[in-house]
Design an enzyme around this catalytic site. Structure first.
Site, PDB file in Angstrom:
ATOM      1  N   ARG A  46     -57.613-101.896 -43.064  1.00  0.00           N
ATOM      2  CA  ARG A  46     -56.336-102.589 -42.912  1.00  0.00           C
ATOM      3  C   ARG A  46     -55.988-103.327 -44.197  1.00  0.00           C
ATOM      4  NH1 ARG A  46     -56.215-107.605 -41.466  1.00  0.00           N
ATOM      5  NH2 ARG A  46     -57.981-107.433 -40.035  1.00  0.00           N
ATOM      6  N   TYR A  98     -28.180 -98.796 -41.920  1.00  0.00           N
ATOM      7  CA  TYR A  98     -28.886 -98.003 -40.918  1.00  0.00           C
ATOM      8  C   TYR A  98     -28.988 -98.828 -39.637  1.00  0.00           C
ATOM      9  CZ  TYR A  98     -32.947 -96.184 -38.435  1.00  0.00           C
ATOM     10  OH  TYR A  98     -33.793 -95.735 -37.469  1.00  0.00           O
ATOM     11  N   ASP A 170     -32.688-101.070 -50.288  1.00  0.00           N
ATOM     12  CA  ASP A 170     -33.216 -99.895 -49.594  1.00  0.00           C
ATOM     13  C   ASP A 170     -32.777 -98.677 -50.402  1.00  0.00           C
ATOM     14  OD1 ASP A 170     -33.681 -97.686 -47.945  1.00  0.00           O
ATOM     15  OD2 ASP A 170     -33.258 -98.798 -46.113  1.00  0.00           O
ATOM     16  N   LYS A 195     -38.485 -89.925 -45.322  1.00  0.00           N
ATOM     17  CA  LYS A 195     -37.335 -89.126 -45.708  1.00  0.00           C
ATOM     18  C   LYS A 195     -37.633 -88.316 -46.980  1.00  0.00           C
ATOM     19  CE  LYS A 195     -35.272 -91.276 -42.260  1.00  0.00           C
ATOM     20  NZ  LYS A 195     -36.162 -92.374 -41.862  1.00  0.00           N
TER      21      LYS A 195
END
Length: 388
Positions: A46, A98, A170, A195
């Protein structure tokens, strides 16, 4: 090195023991310590994982940042950035976001006492009046999803810095191949790596790069404390996808431009949103801050009754959410990606019930146009039958 070389060399020979060209997938959850109080740099996955480290270093180099971070999704990355905020803080965001980002702002941040104002225009004159003494961040998409509004990153970041606010961009639509916000003055750049960066619709990922070490330490703390990290196998898939990003983006860009120009001429289409078109608002700004246009094209059709037949009759293009993969996708934003935005807000930002969004893939562009043409023809016949 040029970005094409950085991409192709991502992960190469990072294993000194074997000299492996492909980065190894380190599946271990925990790591042995050489001695008490000593560490190899890896204690628990982690906190850090060797495969993820290579990906994080790669996104930092591609964006020109000091450090990078990989998360389990794009929204997990945005949430980590929002963890920099406290109750009472204020955020300014581009208004055509978005839908998942809007949902996070309105349904999670606002109830926690973090307010959000929306910037309707991408110029500095529209931004200045929105600042308050509690404004801590400016959050931008450019071009926006899905109506391709262009925001002046350099100009807006300069104003934000003068007001003591961070600028977050973004960069999912453009990727670092075409646009590097940190070099334009942004403080944080993030991606839905799902993406274009991954590029094959086979991994969900979020990525962040930051411009200074102070921010890096804070993001690293939230990444570890919250724990929404990217796993080693997904990190490997991201690195494999990145190796062909330059080639893919050139084809996406070429195909999208051809299709946008075709859509402009189609009698069933009333408007096309694509920053490479001569009359696209903000094109001059876009070309100043980016070196290409990417593969996203949105368009409006004449009648809402055309939408369903078009979606039902495309055969090469897939009716599905997401974007940026090698396969072409068509999305209906008002009922899919932007459904959580209230109807009146959708209408205000231009996400109408006649708007469709194309993620143009790397197929032969002639086949894609043939597919759209036959789907439009069938939709026209269906509409004529209803009207008769």
């Amino acid at each position: 090195m040029n970005i094409e070389t950085l991409l192709a060399q991502a992960g190469n020979r990072r294993d000194p023991l074997t000299g492996a060209v492909a980065v190894p997938i380190h599946l271990s959850a925990t790591y042995s310590h050489p001695a008490a109080g000593q560490s190899t740099g890896y204690d628990y996955s982690r906190m850090a994982n060797p495969t993820r480290t290579v990906l994080e270093e790669t996104i930092a180099r591609l964006e020109g940042g000091v450090r990078g971070f990989a998360f389990a999704s794009g929204m997990a990355a945005i949430h980590a950035v929002c963890s920099l905020l406290s109750p009472g803080d204020h955020v300014i965001a581009s208004d055509d976001l978005y839908g998942g980002t809007y949902r996070l702002f309105e349904q999670i941040l606002r109830p926690l006492g973090i307010s959000v104002s929306y910037l309707r225009q991408g110029c500095t004159d529209a931004l200045r009046p929105l600042f308050t003494e509690r404004t801590k961040a400016l959050f931008l998409e450019t071009p926006t999803n899905p109506t391709m509004k262009v925001y002046d990153i350099a100009g807006l970041a300069k104003v934000a810095r003068a007001h003591g606010a961070l600028t977050v961009v973004d960069n999912t639509f453009m990727t670092p191949y075409y646009q590097r916000p940190l070099e334009l003055g942004a403080d944080i750049v993030l991606h839905s790596g799902t993406k274009y960066l991954g590029g094959h619709n086979d991994v969900v990922c979020g990525l962040i790069a930051v411009r200074d070490e102070t921010l890096a330490e804070r993001i690293a703390f939230f990444q570890n404390a919250i724990g929404a990290v990217l796993g080693p196998h997904d990190s490997y898939l991201m690195l494999r996808g990145l190796k062909t990003l330059a080639l893919r983006m050139e084809r996406h860009n070429q195909n999208a431009r051809t299709i946008a120009e075709w859509l402009v001429q189609h009698p069933l289409v009333t408007r096309v949103y694509y920053p490479g078109l001569p009359d696209h608002p903000g094109r001059e700004v876009h070309e100043r801050q980016a070196s290409g246009y990417s593969g996203m094209v949105s368009f409006e059709v004449q009648d809402v009754r055309l939408v369903e037949p078009i979606l039902n009759h495309v055969s090469i293009i897939t009716f599905a959410e997401s974007l940026g993969g090698v396969e072409s996708l068509i999305t209906y934003p008002s009922v899919q990606t932007h459904h959580d935005i209230p109807p009146e807000k959708r209408a205000e930002i231009g996400v109408t019930d006649t708007l469709l969004r194309l993620s143009v893939g790397i197929e032969h562009v002639g086949d894609l146009i043939t597919d759209l043409d036959q789907a439009f023809a069938q939709a026209r016949h269906a509409l004529e039958a209803v009207q008769a």
